[in-house]
Design a protein around this motif. Structure first.
Motif, PDB file in Angstrom:
ATOM      1  N   ASN A 104       0.823  -1.208   0.000  1.00 55.14           N
ATOM      2  CA  ASN A 104       0.000   0.000   0.000  1.00 55.14           C
ATOM      3  C   ASN A 104       0.862   1.265   0.000  1.00 55.14           C
ATOM      4  OD1 ASN A 104      -2.302  -1.622   0.150  1.00 55.14           O
ATOM      5  ND2 ASN A 104      -2.312  -1.600   2.379  1.00 55.14           N
ATOM      6  N   TRP A 107       2.402   1.755  -3.426  1.00 49.82           N
ATOM      7  CA  TRP A 107       1.417   2.360  -4.339  1.00 49.82           C
ATOM      8  C   TRP A 107       1.352   3.870  -4.137  1.00 49.82           C
ATOM      9  CZ3 TRP A 107      -1.695   1.089  -8.384  1.00 49.82           C
ATOM     10  CH2 TRP A 107      -1.781  -0.256  -8.731  1.00 49.82           C
ATOM     11  N   ALA A 174      -7.263   1.544   1.795  1.00 47.56           N
ATOM     12  CA  ALA A 174      -6.510   1.416   0.549  1.00 47.56           C
ATOM     13  C   ALA A 174      -7.347   0.797  -0.559  1.00 47.56           C
ATOM     14  CB  ALA A 174      -5.252   0.583   0.768  1.00 47.56           C
ATOM     15  N   TYR A 175      -8.440   0.149  -0.190  1.00 52.24           N
ATOM     16  CA  TYR A 175      -9.340  -0.477  -1.153  1.00 52.24           C
ATOM     17  C   TYR A 175     -10.617  -0.876  -0.416  1.00 52.24           C
ATOM     18  CZ  TYR A 175      -6.653  -4.268   0.947  1.00 52.24           C
ATOM     19  OH  TYR A 175      -6.002  -5.074   1.846  1.00 52.24           O
ATOM     20  N   ARG A 186      -8.561   0.441  -5.833  1.00 51.40           N
ATOM     21  CA  ARG A 186      -7.329   1.068  -5.340  1.00 51.40           C
ATOM     22  C   ARG A 186      -7.194   2.497  -5.843  1.00 51.40           C
ATOM     23  NH1 ARG A 186      -3.402  -1.459  -2.624  1.00 51.40           N
ATOM     24  NH2 ARG A 186      -3.476  -3.726  -2.374  1.00 51.40           N
TER      25      ARG A 186
END
Length: 330
Positions: A104, A107, A174-175, A186
């Motif tokens: 995460n 990203w 995060a999702y 995401r």
């Protein structure tokens, strides 16, 4: 020449290892000297109901009853063997806990890093081409204002507008639940954190690129290119940006700690499950083993990037090259 190169590499490696060792020592001692009870992290509310004898046995089992220097010696010996201990809060190996969150942060931090320097390059060169025009002045003023706004305040404002009032984007996570592999999920959770990251950091580097481009534009070879009839945009993209690229790459390497720190703050505001929130939790709950490895990972990234930036500067700056030659010999 080969001997000089090996001396240079050896010095960098020794400084890197020494820095990591000192960092681990400082974090280990500060964590254990800080007020708080690590048993609360391990047992939760049950720790308050434990008797004095039960607490003593538990501290002995966890190795927390020994002097700090002995605790560090045991930890250091195990760390050299790749064993970093158990997370008190999550009851798992600390590496497994970090692996679940690292993706995460990669990203958020990775995409932020790319967008910041992409926009900085475009925005800085655009302003340099329009120096002192109304558009350049407006962008400079807006950029200065945006870079002065505290990121956490900007994040709260965006959450209020786009999550609470308009409901366009999620305000945390995060999702969506059960959609860890969904790219769309995401992205929707990344939009607001990325916006804060880019807006709060981009102008700092864009302004640097603008000034570097203006310095190049005033060079004699640029005047000669203009005299030959080359277009200003062609000169900018073919010559100016090419010449400032080493400085630009060096700035990218040095900026990693700056952007990484911003990523950790944004993760806290958006309750984004990354290494930033994990670092806060490990410090809050006195999860010593988890805190140690998180600090070491962050330290390794910061020290590596600073070393890389220094090496790049040494390669592109003639003055530093002369200093290195006189230091290590011809």
């Amino acid at each position: 020449m080969k001997q000089n190169v090996w001396l240079y590499i050896g010095e960098k490696i020794i400084m890197f290892v020494l820095s990591i060792f000192i960092l681990s020592l400082i974090v280990f001692y500060m964590a254990r000297l800080a007020p708080g009870d690590p048993l609360v992290s391990y047992y939760g509310d049950r720790a308050e109901k434990m008797s004095t004898e039960e607490k003593a046995r538990t501290m002995e089992r966890l190795g927390l009853d020994q002097p700090i220097y002995k605790q560090y010696g045991i930890w250091f010996k195990n760390a050299l063997q790749g064993e970093f201990g158990l997370s008190y809060k999550y009851k798992e190996d600390v590496i497994q806990v970090i692996n679940k969150r690292a993706e995460n942060t990669i990203w958020l931090g990775g995409v932020s890093f790319l967008l910041i320097f992409l926009f900085a390059l475009v925005l800085g060169s655009f302003c340099a081409l329009r120096e002192n025009t109304i558009l350049d002045q407006i962008i400079c003023k807006l950029g200065t204002i945006s870079s002065c706004i505290p990121p956490f305040w900007m994040a709260l404002l965006l959450i209020l507008i786009f999550s609470v009032n308009l409901g366009f984007f999620p305000s945390s996570g995060a999702y969506d639940i059960g959609k860890a592999n969904s790219f769309k999920s995401r992205v929707s959770h990344l939009i607001l954190p990325l916006t804060v990251m880019v807006v709060s950091h981009v102008w700092y580097y864009a302004y640097m690129i603008r000034n570097k481009c203006l310095e190049e534009i005033r060079q004699d070879y640029i005047l000669l290119a203009k005299a030959k009839g080359l277009y200003v945009h062609e000169i900018m993209w073919k010559y100016c940006l090419k010449n400032i690229m080493p400085t630009y790459i060096s700035a990218m390497a040095i900026s990693v700690p700056h952007i990484l720190g911003g990523t950790y703050i944004i993760e806290m505001v958006f309750s984004y499950p990354g290494l930033g929130t994990l670092s806060f939790e490990s410090a809050k709950y006195h999860d010593y083993n988890l805190l140690m490895i998180l600090c070491l990972i962050t330290g390794i990234i910061v020290i590596s990037c600073n070393t890389l930036g220094q090496i790049i500067n040494e390669r592109i700056d003639p003055r530093i090259q002369v200093s290195e030659v006189s230091r290590y010999g011809k």
